[in-house]
Write a protein that holds these residues in place. Structure first.
Motif, short mmCIF file in Angstrom:
data_model
loop_
_atom_site.label_atom_id
_atom_site.label_comp_id
_atom_site.label_asym_id
_atom_site.label_seq_id
_atom_site.Cartn_x
_atom_site.Cartn_y
_atom_site.Cartn_z
N SER A 74 0.84 -1.21 0.00
CA SER A 74 0.00 0.00 0.00
C SER A 74 0.87 1.25 0.00
CB SER A 74 -0.91 0.01 1.23
OG SER A 74 -1.81 1.09 1.18
N PRO A 75 0.56 2.24 -0.87
CA PRO A 75 1.40 3.46 -0.94
C PRO A 75 1.31 4.28 0.33
CG PRO A 75 -0.58 3.71 -2.28
CD PRO A 75 -0.55 2.28 -1.83
N LYS A 76 2.40 4.97 0.64
CA LYS A 76 2.42 5.87 1.80
C LYS A 76 1.81 7.20 1.38
CE LYS A 76 6.56 3.79 3.83
NZ LYS A 76 7.97 4.03 4.25
N GLU A 77 0.56 7.37 1.71
CA GLU A 77 -0.16 8.57 1.32
C GLU A 77 -1.33 8.77 2.28
OE1 GLU A 77 -1.46 7.68 -2.62
OE2 GLU A 77 -2.97 6.24 -1.97
N THR A 78 -2.10 9.81 2.05
CA THR A 78 -3.25 10.09 2.91
C THR A 78 -4.35 9.05 2.67
OG1 THR A 78 -2.76 12.46 2.88
CG2 THR A 78 -4.99 11.79 3.55
N LYS A 79 -4.79 8.43 3.75
CA LYS A 79 -5.88 7.46 3.70
C LYS A 79 -7.07 8.02 4.48
CE LYS A 79 -2.92 4.27 2.10
NZ LYS A 79 -2.96 3.70 0.73
N PHE A 102 -0.76 7.51 5.91
CA PHE A 102 -0.25 6.16 6.17
C PHE A 102 1.26 6.15 5.98
CE2 PHE A 102 0.85 1.91 4.43
CZ PHE A 102 0.58 1.18 5.59
N ASP A 103 2.00 5.74 7.02
CA ASP A 103 3.46 5.71 6.94
C ASP A 103 4.04 4.32 7.16
OD1 ASP A 103 3.07 5.34 9.63
OD2 ASP A 103 3.84 7.31 10.23
N ASN A 104 3.17 3.30 7.25
CA ASN A 104 3.61 1.89 7.37
C ASN A 104 4.44 1.65 8.63
OD1 ASN A 104 3.46 -0.72 6.37
ND2 ASN A 104 5.38 -0.57 5.24
N ARG A 163 2.71 0.93 11.69
CA ARG A 163 1.70 0.44 12.63
C ARG A 163 1.21 1.59 13.52
NH1 ARG A 163 2.09 -2.90 16.23
NH2 ARG A 163 0.27 -4.18 15.76
N GLN A 164 0.99 2.75 12.88
CA GLN A 164 0.60 3.95 13.61
C GLN A 164 -0.77 3.79 14.28
OE1 GLN A 164 0.52 5.22 9.42
NE2 GLN A 164 -0.53 7.00 10.24
N PRO A 165 -0.94 4.39 15.48
CA PRO A 165 -2.23 4.29 16.17
C PRO A 165 -3.25 5.27 15.61
CG PRO A 165 -0.69 5.59 17.47
CD PRO A 165 0.08 5.10 16.26
N VAL A 166 -4.52 4.88 15.67
CA VAL A 166 -5.64 5.73 15.24
C VAL A 166 -6.70 5.67 16.32
CG1 VAL A 166 -7.34 6.20 13.44
CG2 VAL A 166 -5.13 5.20 12.83
N GLN A 167 -7.37 6.79 16.55
CA GLN A 167 -8.39 6.84 17.60
C GLN A 167 -9.62 7.59 17.11
OE1 GLN A 167 -7.41 8.06 21.79
NE2 GLN A 167 -8.75 9.78 21.34
N PHE A 168 -10.79 7.06 17.41
CA PHE A 168 -12.06 7.74 17.20
C PHE A 168 -12.72 7.95 18.57
CE2 PHE A 168 -11.62 6.08 12.91
CZ PHE A 168 -12.14 7.11 12.14
N LEU A 169 -13.17 9.16 18.83
CA LEU A 169 -13.89 9.47 20.07
C LEU A 169 -15.22 10.09 19.66
CD1 LEU A 169 -13.64 9.43 23.15
CD2 LEU A 169 -12.78 11.76 23.05
#
Length: 315
Positions: free
Chosen positions: A228-233, A274-276, A278-284
């Motif tokens: 997967s390309p490193k770009e905005t997802k 996306f920077d490959n 395993r970056q964390p993501v959070q929804f509140l």
């Protein structure tokens, strides 16, 4: 008889007066000549400044025109590989806006501050351009390697005694694997709740008391994916209540998107670069009303494809 000599002093005074007037006129002419010389020098300097500013402006316009051509090239390359190029289109829009602004400057009005500002913006665009070129080169290399592998597989398959239908089926499976390989995956999905006092609670069984819930907190990691390309997802989160309806409110960031060609509601979304790693993501998410009791489902999507799912219960 004595002669009258009285007119001589008057003549002398007149001569002195004339001489004085001449000197005054010469002085005035000298001052005027000096002022004209200074004004000429100032005009020459102003003209030189105007020429310099115009040269700088023309140089900056050419630099932006080159950037525009390079970004258009990148956009065509990305489209040729069948990838989304929304980020490149956004940069092209910014470059076109800057070009329009640069071309609107009148002669000599391109100030030093504007020169520095546009020079810095151009440098930023060039840095992003080089980075994207490296990504495209890597993608091309990956595609070439994949193409070579596919070709090798075809050659081997042709040497076998399998039927043509078997070969076609194998190629189809390989294409599907490539498509699946580029998809992101949400890992370590966890659900927590936050009460009205902003105190957070987690539960390994994902069971919570509904009356104490003010906000739902979903956290996860984007799994590693070298394809997967490193770009905005763009990550969409759907919070589905026990009755099967997804929570949706425009005022809290909800909207619609497409899933398998059909329109669906999402609860919230985020743009993640996306920077490959395993970056964390959070929804509140705060519903702003009482939550229903029962089994709730959390679905996570990227590019219209589900990348993760979990459930939790409100009692």
């Amino acid at each position: 008889m004595e002669q009258d000599h009285s007119p001589e002093p008057k003549n002398n005074n007149r001569v002195l007066l004339i001489v004085a007037l001449i000197l005054v006129l010469l002085g005035i002419n000298g001052v005027l000549f000096y002022m004209n010389q200074q004004k000429s020098k100032q005009n020459e300097q102003l003209q030189a400044d105007v020429v310099t500013k115009d040269a700088k402006l023309e140089e900056q316009i050419k630099q932006y025109e080159t950037l525009k051509a390079d970004y258009e090239r990148q956009s065509q390359e990305v489209q040729g590989m069948g990838l989304a190029n929304d980020s490149l289109e956004a940069k092209l829009s910014q470059i076109n806006a800057d070009l329009l602004k640069l071309r609107s400057f009148r002669a000599g009005s391109f100030s030093i501050a504007e020169q520095q500002r546009f020079k810095q913006r151009a440098a930023n665009f060039e840095t992003q351009l080089r980075k994207k070129d490296e990504e495209i080169a890597q993608l091309k290399a990956d595609n070439e390697a994949l193409y070579t592998e596919t070709t090798t597989l075809k050659e081997r398959q042709n040497k076998l005694t399998d039927t043509i239908s078997t070969v076609v089926r194998s190629n189809q499976e390989l294409s599907e694997k490539v498509a699946v390989a580029s998809r992101l995956q949400a890992e370590n999905i966890r659900v927590g709740v936050v009460n009205s006092r902003e105190k957070e609670k987690a539960d390994d069984d994902n069971e919570f008391k509904a009356k104490r819930v003010e906000k739902i907190k979903i956290t996860f990691n984007l799994g590693r994916n070298d394809v997967s390309p490193k770009e905005t997802k763009q990550i969409m989160m759907r919070l589905i209540e026990p009755d099967g309806a997804a929570l949706y409110n425009l005022s809290t960031g909800g909207g619609t998107f497409m899933i398998d060609g059909a329109e669906a509601f999402y609860t919230a979304k985020q743009d993640i670069v996306f920077d490959n790693t395993r970056q964390p993501v959070q929804f509140l998410y705060a519903k702003g009303a009482a939550y229903k009791t029962g089994l709730h489902t959390v679905e996570l999507y990227e590019g219209g494809v589900m990348i993760g799912k979990t459930t939790f219960t409100l009692k």
